[in-house]
Design a protein around this motif. Structure first.
Motif, PDB file in Angstrom:
ATOM      1  N   TYR A   1       0.681  -1.056  -0.278  1.00 52.14           N
ATOM      2  CA  TYR A   1       0.073   0.051   0.104  1.00 52.14           C
ATOM      3  C   TYR A   1       1.501   1.310  -0.267  1.00 52.14           C
TER       4      TYR A   1
ATOM      5  N   GLU B   1      11.973   3.055  14.216  1.00 48.93           N
ATOM      6  CA  GLU B   1      10.935   3.427  13.670  1.00 48.93           C
ATOM      7  C   GLU B   1      10.466   3.823  14.275  1.00 48.93           C
TER       8      GLU B   1
ATOM      9  N   THR C   1       8.580  11.211   3.434  1.00 48.16           N
ATOM     10  CA  THR C   1       8.468  12.463   4.123  1.00 48.16           C
ATOM     11  C   THR C   1       9.851  12.074   4.661  1.00 48.16           C
TER      12      THR C   1
ATOM     13  N   ALA D   1       3.658   9.954   5.918  1.00 49.01           N
ATOM     14  CA  ALA D   1       2.422  11.616   5.066  1.00 49.01           C
ATOM     15  C   ALA D   1       1.811  12.408   5.404  1.00 49.01           C
TER      16      ALA D   1
HETATM   17  N1  PDD Z   1       2.910   4.999   7.374  1.00 47.91           N
HETATM   18  N2  PDD Z   1       7.384   3.753   8.807  1.00 47.91           N
HETATM   19  C1  PDD Z   1       6.156   3.047   9.081  1.00 47.91           C
HETATM   20  C2  PDD Z   1       6.151   1.866   9.737  1.00 47.91           C
HETATM   21  C3  PDD Z   1       5.218   3.736   8.527  1.00 47.91           C
HETATM   22  O1  PDD Z   1       4.015   2.656   8.088  1.00 47.91           O
HETATM   23  C4  PDD Z   1       5.898   4.470   7.325  1.00 47.91           C
HETATM   24  C5  PDD Z   1       4.019   5.208   7.129  1.00 47.91           C
HETATM   25  C6  PDD Z   1       6.347   5.546   7.798  1.00 47.91           C
HETATM   26  C7  PDD Z   1       6.854   7.090   6.896  1.00 47.91           C
HETATM   27  O2  PDD Z   1       6.583   6.499   5.020  1.00 47.91           O
HETATM   28  P1  PDD Z   1       5.768   7.861   4.857  1.00 47.91           P
HETATM   29  O3  PDD Z   1       6.518   9.190   5.204  1.00 47.91           O
HETATM   30  O4  PDD Z   1       6.136   7.681   3.645  1.00 47.91           O
HETATM   31  O5  PDD Z   1       4.243   8.034   4.970  1.00 47.91           O
HETATM   32  C8  PDD Z   1       7.599   4.864   7.938  1.00 47.91           C
HETATM   33  C9  PDD Z   1       1.962   4.867   6.424  1.00 47.91           C
HETATM   34  C10 PDD Z   1       1.178   7.019   6.726  1.00 47.91           C
HETATM   35  C11 PDD Z   1       0.403   4.819   6.575  1.00 47.91           C
HETATM   36  O6  PDD Z   1       0.914   3.821   7.050  1.00 47.91           O
HETATM   37  O7  PDD Z   1      -0.707   4.713   7.670  1.00 47.91           O
END
Ligand code: PDD
Length: 286
Positions: free
Chosen positions: A33, A179, A208, A244
């Motif tokens: 996703y 994380e 991000t 995001a």
């Molecule tokens: N989650 N690490 C994990 C485990 C994540 O699920 C996410 C994003 C991120 C940040 O990635 P990005 O900057 O590409 O959104 C880091 C999304 C927002 C979610 O599951 O809703």
């Protein structure tokens, strides 16, 4: 209010949208996703989300469901049909529908599902106040760089954190922070260096995160990509998360240890502002 969602080629009211019980996303979490932010009706950082989608699909040998142009056209159609000004577009690609078998089936059509969620992203009380996080052992699998829908460990961790009175969880492995439950973790050390874990299989390669590091480069904020311990985090001058849906969001408490006097610090505030300004500027240009 009922939304219009997209399921395998059709735009439908959410009550009428259906996927098969034999969908491998449902049976095996055999699906990936992406979540893209929307500001003023425009997608933020979406090209990078599409690139990561392709990487996740390739790592799992899930066939690409349709062209990028088509996917972006559906994202935009959903924004329009749902009159979405601010929020997110969720996109999921599943390997498809087949009789239950652990072996990847050949020759089936991948599924594609998308929906919008309206949400205030810029003006939120949490950004003013900062969040608290609780650390927890990282119980996830070893390919966290692939953005799969197997989110149960993250869901368990965040639920436990909430029950313990925190806003979110930070995962810890071998004494080092990996994380957040759905975001990347950052600290600013006592001598003003921004630190976030290096890329690898242990974390998701956040879009991000990459944008924030680019902003650090452009504005001469010193940073290091390396792992940091929980003890280092407790002693940090600032901490924050990126995703995001949160952009850069201050962390003001880690396991009850107060960070930066308990209020969002200057580096995370500045990066949040710079990120939002850049996102609004980019979206105005399209
Ligand atoms: N989650 N690490 C994990 C485990 C994540 O699920 C996410 C994003 C991120 C940040 O990635 P990005 O900057 O590409 O959104 C880091 C999304 C927002 C979610 O599951 O809703």
């Amino acid at each position: 209010m009922s939304r219009i969602v997209y399921v395998n080629g059709e735009f439908l009211p959410e009550e009428e949208a259906r996927v098969s019980v034999f969908d491998r996303g449902f049976l095996f979490a055999d699906a990936v996703y992406e979540v893209s932010a929307v500001l003023r009706g425009r997608l933020v950082d979406n090209a990078a989300h599409m690139a990561r989608l392709h990487r996740s699909l390739a790592e799992l040998e899930i066939p690409v469901p349709t062209s990028d142009e088509e996917i972006v056209a559906v994202q935009q159609a959903l924004i329009e049909r749902n009159d979405l000004d601010e929020g997110v577009v969720y996109l999921q690609v599943t390997r498809g529908v087949a009789d239950r078998d652990f072996v990847f089936p050949e020759g089936i059509q991948s599924g594609l599902v998308m929906f919008t969620q309206a949400e205030a992203l810029i003006d939120k009380a949490l950004a003013e106040r900062g969040i608290s996080v609780a650390t927890t052992p990282d119980l996830r699998w070893k390919r966290r760089d692939i953005k799969t829908v197997a989110l149960l460990a993250a869901s368990m961790a965040k639920t436990a954190a909430k029950r313990a009175g925190a806003d979110d969880a930070w995962f810890v492995e071998d004494g080092y922070v990996t994380e957040g439950s759905s975001n990347n973790a950052f600290i600013v050390t006592a001598d003003g260096i921004l630190v976030t874990r290096q890329l690898g299989n242990e974390i998701l390669h956040g879009i991000t995160r990459a944008s924030i590091l680019r902003l650090c480069q452009e504005t001469a904020i010193p940073f290091q990509e390396r792992r940091f311990t929980v003890a280092e985090a407790y002693a940090a001058r600032e901490a924050f998360i990126t995703s995001a849906s949160t952009f850069a969001l201050a962390v003001v408490r880690i396991d009850g240890h107060v960070i930066g006097g308990g209020v969002p610090g200057p580096v995370s505030r500045r990066l949040r502002t710079l990120y939002i300004e850049a996102a609004l500027r980019d979206s105005a240009e399209h």
